[in-house]
Design a protein around this motif. Structure first.
Motif, PDB file in Angstrom:
ATOM      1  N   ARG A  59       0.807  -1.214   0.000  1.00 54.54           N
ATOM      2  CA  ARG A  59       0.000   0.000   0.000  1.00 54.54           C
ATOM      3  C   ARG A  59       0.844   1.269   0.000  1.00 54.54           C
ATOM      4  O   ARG A  59       0.468   2.280  -0.587  1.00 54.54           O
ATOM      5  CB  ARG A  59      -0.877  -0.025   1.247  1.00 54.54           C
ATOM      6  CG  ARG A  59      -2.228   0.560   1.012  1.00 54.54           C
ATOM      7  CD  ARG A  59      -3.171   0.279   2.145  1.00 54.54           C
ATOM      8  NE  ARG A  59      -3.981   1.472   2.358  1.00 54.54           N
ATOM      9  CZ  ARG A  59      -4.713   1.670   3.440  1.00 54.54           C
ATOM     10  NH1 ARG A  59      -4.726   0.779   4.400  1.00 54.54           N
ATOM     11  NH2 ARG A  59      -5.419   2.758   3.556  1.00 54.54           N
ATOM     12  N   TYR A  60       1.972   1.223   0.735  1.00 51.83           N
ATOM     13  CA  TYR A  60       2.844   2.403   0.846  1.00 51.83           C
ATOM     14  C   TYR A  60       4.272   2.040   0.460  1.00 51.83           C
ATOM     15  O   TYR A  60       5.156   2.062   1.314  1.00 51.83           O
ATOM     16  CB  TYR A  60       2.847   2.939   2.274  1.00 51.83           C
ATOM     17  CG  TYR A  60       1.478   3.237   2.838  1.00 51.83           C
ATOM     18  CD1 TYR A  60       0.783   4.391   2.458  1.00 51.83           C
ATOM     19  CD2 TYR A  60       0.894   2.375   3.754  1.00 51.83           C
ATOM     20  CE1 TYR A  60      -0.474   4.660   2.978  1.00 51.83           C
ATOM     21  CE2 TYR A  60      -0.360   2.654   4.284  1.00 51.83           C
ATOM     22  CZ  TYR A  60      -1.037   3.791   3.895  1.00 51.83           C
ATOM     23  OH  TYR A  60      -2.264   4.058   4.414  1.00 51.83           O
ATOM     24  N   GLU A  62       6.671   3.519  -0.933  1.00 51.15           N
ATOM     25  CA  GLU A  62       7.715   4.520  -0.688  1.00 51.15           C
ATOM     26  C   GLU A  62       8.159   4.528   0.774  1.00 51.15           C
ATOM     27  O   GLU A  62       9.249   4.962   1.096  1.00 51.15           O
ATOM     28  CB  GLU A  62       7.249   5.917  -1.126  1.00 51.15           C
ATOM     29  CG  GLU A  62       6.168   6.564  -0.265  1.00 51.15           C
ATOM     30  CD  GLU A  62       4.746   6.047  -0.536  1.00 51.15           C
ATOM     31  OE1 GLU A  62       4.597   5.013  -1.221  1.00 51.15           O
ATOM     32  OE2 GLU A  62       3.795   6.675  -0.037  1.00 51.15           O
ATOM     33  N   HIS A  63       7.300   4.032   1.669  1.00 51.14           N
ATOM     34  CA  HIS A  63       7.657   3.993   3.086  1.00 51.14           C
ATOM     35  C   HIS A  63       8.448   2.751   3.455  1.00 51.14           C
ATOM     36  O   HIS A  63       9.052   2.705   4.514  1.00 51.14           O
ATOM     37  CB  HIS A  63       6.400   4.032   3.965  1.00 51.14           C
ATOM     38  CG  HIS A  63       5.705   5.358   3.943  1.00 51.14           C
ATOM     39  ND1 HIS A  63       4.496   5.561   4.513  1.00 51.14           N
ATOM     40  CD2 HIS A  63       6.088   6.533   3.403  1.00 51.14           C
ATOM     41  CE1 HIS A  63       4.134   6.827   4.332  1.00 51.14           C
ATOM     42  NE2 HIS A  63       5.088   7.424   3.649  1.00 51.14           N
TER      43      HIS A  63
END
Ligand SMILES: [Zn+2]
Length: 149
Positions: A59-60, A62-63
């Protein structure tokens, strides 16, 4: 590398998130020290199953630039910390980040991945101070993977 089904024993709760008792003791002490300086430290994630980590990574992306197997939330020794703004993108510029960078090692916390400034791993005070003083020293694999800390 931990088994996908690995579940640490005796997790305890701090700010509603599960972690090992040693991790909680360190965080609680650090929390109150930061609080004295009017810095609010918020735990946004701690123990989570590998399945949950993979979902979050999807979902994220980039994190979570590094492999979920290596971030060890699953071992209950990794926490994601932010200030009260809960802003991942600007956390690295926050007073809390600078404070934890300076004080975290004395409480046993290191930041294993520069790209994830909110991500901390509890390794114990001696090791954390060593890596703080020797930033170019690579973390040994057993330290990254051991659920014992
Ligand atoms: Zn994390």
């Amino acid at each position: 590398m931990l088994e996908a089904t690995y579940l640490p024993k005796h997790l305890v709760s701090f700010q509603g998130h599960l972690m090992t008792a040693q991790t909680k003791i360190a965080l609680e002490a650090l929390y109150w020290q930061a609080h004295e300086l009017y810095l609010e430290m918020v735990v946004v994630s701690a123990y989570r199953s590998l399945h949950d980590s993979l979902q979050i990574k999807k979902r994220y992306p980039e994190h979570y630039p590094f492999d979920c197997h290596e971030d060890y939330h699953q071992a209950g020794i990794c926490v994601d910390l932010l200030d009260e703004r809960k802003d991942y993108l600007h956390y690295a510029n926050s007073p809390l980040y600078l404070y934890l960078k300076h004080k975290g090692p004395a409480f046993g916390l290191i930041q294993p991945e520069e790209k994830c400034p909110w991500h901390y791993q509890f390794v114990g005070r001696d090791l954390a101070l060593f890596y703080h003083d020797h930033p170019d020293e690579p973390l040994p694999l057993h330290l990254m993977t051991s659920p014992l800390y």
